[in-house]
Design a protein around this motif. Sequence first.
Motif, PDB file in Angstrom:
ATOM      1  N   LEU A  31      34.557  19.585  55.090  1.00 28.64           N
ATOM      2  CA  LEU A  31      35.571  20.912  55.377  1.00 28.64           C
ATOM      3  C   LEU A  31      36.287  21.067  53.956  1.00 28.64           C
ATOM      4  CD1 LEU A  31      37.725  22.252  56.985  1.00 28.64           C
ATOM      5  CD2 LEU A  31      39.138  20.555  57.037  1.00 28.64           C
ATOM      6  N   VAL A  32      36.506  20.240  53.114  1.00 25.59           N
ATOM      7  CA  VAL A  32      37.157  20.755  51.722  1.00 25.59           C
ATOM      8  C   VAL A  32      36.136  21.463  50.727  1.00 25.59           C
ATOM      9  CG1 VAL A  32      36.662  18.570  50.192  1.00 25.59           C
ATOM     10  CG2 VAL A  32      38.773  19.803  50.008  1.00 25.59           C
ATOM     11  N   HIS A  33      34.688  21.130  50.997  1.00 21.94           N
ATOM     12  CA  HIS A  33      33.734  21.933  50.358  1.00 21.94           C
ATOM     13  C   HIS A  33      33.495  23.521  50.863  1.00 21.94           C
ATOM     14  CE1 HIS A  33      29.663  23.293  49.328  1.00 21.94           C
ATOM     15  NE2 HIS A  33      29.891  22.666  48.149  1.00 21.94           N
ATOM     16  N   GLN A  34      33.962  23.471  52.237  1.00 20.92           N
ATOM     17  CA  GLN A  34      34.116  24.962  52.656  1.00 20.92           C
ATOM     18  C   GLN A  34      35.083  25.631  52.165  1.00 20.92           C
ATOM     19  OE1 GLN A  34      34.028  24.694  56.949  1.00 20.92           O
ATOM     20  NE2 GLN A  34      34.692  26.942  57.350  1.00 20.92           N
ATOM     21  N   GLN A  35      36.252  24.894  52.168  1.00 21.69           N
ATOM     22  CA  GLN A  35      37.619  25.381  51.857  1.00 21.69           C
ATOM     23  C   GLN A  35      37.597  26.029  50.447  1.00 21.69           C
ATOM     24  OE1 GLN A  35      40.017  22.064  53.132  1.00 21.69           O
ATOM     25  NE2 GLN A  35      40.919  23.391  54.803  1.00 21.69           N
ATOM     26  N   LEU A  36      37.014  25.178  49.418  1.00 23.41           N
ATOM     27  CA  LEU A  36      36.907  25.369  48.271  1.00 23.41           C
ATOM     28  C   LEU A  36      36.100  26.666  47.934  1.00 23.41           C
ATOM     29  CD1 LEU A  36      37.432  24.300  45.215  1.00 23.41           C
ATOM     30  CD2 LEU A  36      35.225  23.120  45.339  1.00 23.41           C
ATOM     31  N   ARG A  37      34.967  26.787  48.745  1.00 15.49           N
ATOM     32  CA  ARG A  37      34.103  28.185  48.761  1.00 15.49           C
ATOM     33  C   ARG A  37      35.065  29.410  49.024  1.00 15.49           C
ATOM     34  NH1 ARG A  37      28.308  27.430  47.699  1.00 15.49           N
ATOM     35  NH2 ARG A  37      28.362  25.224  46.649  1.00 15.49           N
ATOM     36  N   GLU A  38      35.758  28.944  50.156  1.00 13.41           N
ATOM     37  CA  GLU A  38      36.670  30.007  50.326  1.00 13.41           C
ATOM     38  C   GLU A  38      37.816  30.523  49.678  1.00 13.41           C
ATOM     39  OE1 GLU A  38      38.162  28.767  54.489  1.00 13.41           O
ATOM     40  OE2 GLU A  38      36.303  28.998  55.519  1.00 13.41           O
ATOM     41  N   CYS A  39      38.169  29.646  48.878  1.00 18.15           N
ATOM     42  CA  CYS A  39      39.222  29.655  47.878  1.00 18.15           C
ATOM     43  C   CYS A  39      38.641  30.388  46.515  1.00 18.15           C
ATOM     44  CB  CYS A  39      39.972  28.440  47.313  1.00 18.15           C
ATOM     45  SG  CYS A  39      41.008  27.912  48.692  1.00 18.15           S
ATOM     46  N   SER A  40      37.545  30.311  46.367  1.00 20.68           N
ATOM     47  CA  SER A  40      36.695  30.685  45.149  1.00 20.68           C
ATOM     48  C   SER A  40      37.092  32.248  44.531  1.00 20.68           C
ATOM     49  CB  SER A  40      35.399  30.469  45.078  1.00 20.68           C
ATOM     50  OG  SER A  40      34.596  29.263  45.239  1.00 20.68           O
ATOM     51  N   PRO A  41      37.037  33.027  45.664  1.00 11.81           N
ATOM     52  CA  PRO A  41      37.497  34.357  44.879  1.00 11.81           C
ATOM     53  C   PRO A  41      39.045  34.551  44.452  1.00 11.81           C
ATOM     54  CG  PRO A  41      36.531  34.594  47.187  1.00 11.81           C
ATOM     55  CD  PRO A  41      36.621  33.265  46.849  1.00 11.81           C
ATOM     56  N   VAL A  42      39.810  33.699  45.204  1.00 16.26           N
ATOM     57  CA  VAL A  42      41.219  33.722  44.786  1.00 16.26           C
ATOM     58  C   VAL A  42      41.224  33.107  43.493  1.00 16.26           C
ATOM     59  CG1 VAL A  42      43.485  32.667  45.275  1.00 16.26           C
ATOM     60  CG2 VAL A  42      42.003  33.561  47.118  1.00 16.26           C
ATOM     61  N   PHE A  43      40.649  31.895  43.206  1.00 11.34           N
ATOM     62  CA  PHE A  43      40.483  31.352  41.805  1.00 11.34           C
ATOM     63  C   PHE A  43      39.828  32.306  40.752  1.00 11.34           C
ATOM     64  CE2 PHE A  43      39.894  27.053  44.279  1.00 11.34           C
ATOM     65  CZ  PHE A  43      41.297  26.787  44.128  1.00 11.34           C
ATOM     66  N   LEU A  44      38.979  32.985  41.100  1.00 19.46           N
ATOM     67  CA  LEU A  44      38.333  33.875  40.273  1.00 19.46           C
ATOM     68  C   LEU A  44      39.413  35.074  40.011  1.00 19.46           C
ATOM     69  CD1 LEU A  44      35.951  35.161  38.699  1.00 19.46           C
ATOM     70  CD2 LEU A  44      35.670  36.628  40.925  1.00 19.46           C
ATOM     71  N   ALA A  45      40.184  35.490  40.816  1.00 22.86           N
ATOM     72  CA  ALA A  45      41.175  36.673  40.646  1.00 22.86           C
ATOM     73  C   ALA A  45      42.298  36.281  39.812  1.00 22.86           C
ATOM     74  CB  ALA A  45      41.626  37.330  42.029  1.00 22.86           C
ATOM     75  N   LEU A  46      42.536  35.106  40.333  1.00 22.23           N
ATOM     76  CA  LEU A  46      44.086  34.446  39.543  1.00 22.23           C
ATOM     77  C   LEU A  46      43.588  33.933  37.861  1.00 22.23           C
ATOM     78  CD1 LEU A  46      45.615  32.391  42.274  1.00 22.23           C
ATOM     79  CD2 LEU A  46      46.259  34.745  41.417  1.00 22.23           C
ATOM     80  N   ALA A  47      42.410  33.777  37.618  1.00 25.61           N
ATOM     81  CA  ALA A  47      41.773  33.233  36.244  1.00 25.61           C
ATOM     82  C   ALA A  47      42.364  34.103  35.326  1.00 25.61           C
ATOM     83  CB  ALA A  47      40.583  32.750  36.417  1.00 25.61           C
ATOM     84  N   ASP A  48      42.218  35.611  35.435  1.00 26.55           N
ATOM     85  CA  ASP A  48      42.354  36.553  34.383  1.00 26.55           C
ATOM     86  C   ASP A  48      43.978  36.766  34.059  1.00 26.55           C
ATOM     87  OD1 ASP A  48      42.456  39.573  33.371  1.00 26.55           O
ATOM     88  OD2 ASP A  48      40.575  38.692  32.938  1.00 26.55           O
ATOM     89  N   PRO A  49      44.183  36.750  32.772  1.00 28.70           N
ATOM     90  CA  PRO A  49      45.679  37.212  32.512  1.00 28.70           C
ATOM     91  C   PRO A  49      46.018  38.774  32.962  1.00 28.70           C
ATOM     92  CG  PRO A  49      44.559  36.216  30.648  1.00 28.70           C
ATOM     93  CD  PRO A  49      43.400  36.396  31.777  1.00 28.70           C
ATOM     94  N   ILE A  50      45.125  39.593  32.936  1.00 23.56           N
ATOM     95  CA  ILE A  50      45.538  40.914  33.094  1.00 23.56           C
ATOM     96  C   ILE A  50      45.744  41.082  34.842  1.00 23.56           C
ATOM     97  CG2 ILE A  50      44.632  43.505  33.399  1.00 23.56           C
ATOM     98  CD1 ILE A  50      45.235  42.336  30.431  1.00 23.56           C
ATOM     99  N   ARG A  51      44.703  40.328  35.449  1.00 23.63           N
ATOM    100  CA  ARG A  51      45.326  40.387  36.835  1.00 23.63           C
ATOM    101  C   ARG A  51      46.554  39.618  37.261  1.00 23.63           C
ATOM    102  NH1 ARG A  51      39.243  40.226  36.832  1.00 23.63           N
ATOM    103  NH2 ARG A  51      39.292  37.948  36.865  1.00 23.63           N
ATOM    104  N   GLN A  52      46.755  38.497  36.590  1.00 21.95           N
ATOM    105  CA  GLN A  52      48.067  37.802  36.580  1.00 21.95           C
ATOM    106  C   GLN A  52      48.947  38.827  36.388  1.00 21.95           C
ATOM    107  OE1 GLN A  52      47.815  34.623  33.950  1.00 21.95           O
ATOM    108  NE2 GLN A  52      46.120  33.592  35.102  1.00 21.95           N
TER     109      GLN A  52
END
Length: 115
Positions: free
Chosen positions: A12-33
């Motif tokens: 389950l946590v592996h599946q959830q991590l995959r689902e969260c990946s686009p959010v992590f990617l989006a939040l990782a950039d200072p401009i998007r922040q």
Amino acid sequence: MEAHNSTQLETLVHQQLRECSPVFLALADPIRQDIIMMLTKHDSLNVAQIVERSPMSRSAISHHLKILRQAKLVTSTKIATEIYYSLDIEGPVQLLKDFLATTDRIIEMKTDGAE
């Protein structure tokens, strides 16, 4: 039994991590922040309004907005010829909360099993 539950939680946590990946990617950039912070202060902004508040070009801002939309952190609404962007983080926040809750359960199980 407990090993079975642990395996289910890890799946389950592996599946959830995959689902969260686009959010992590989006939040990782200072401009998007920065864009997210702008949208916390305004109900909605169009690209021109975001560009006015940023050192980035219009095309760069559009690219960042696309990534934020893909992560479902912002929504867009077309009004006349302009597209307005609004913050819409409830869904991604819930994904992150679910991921953290499952991770906590795994940690608790491993800690309880170590005793």
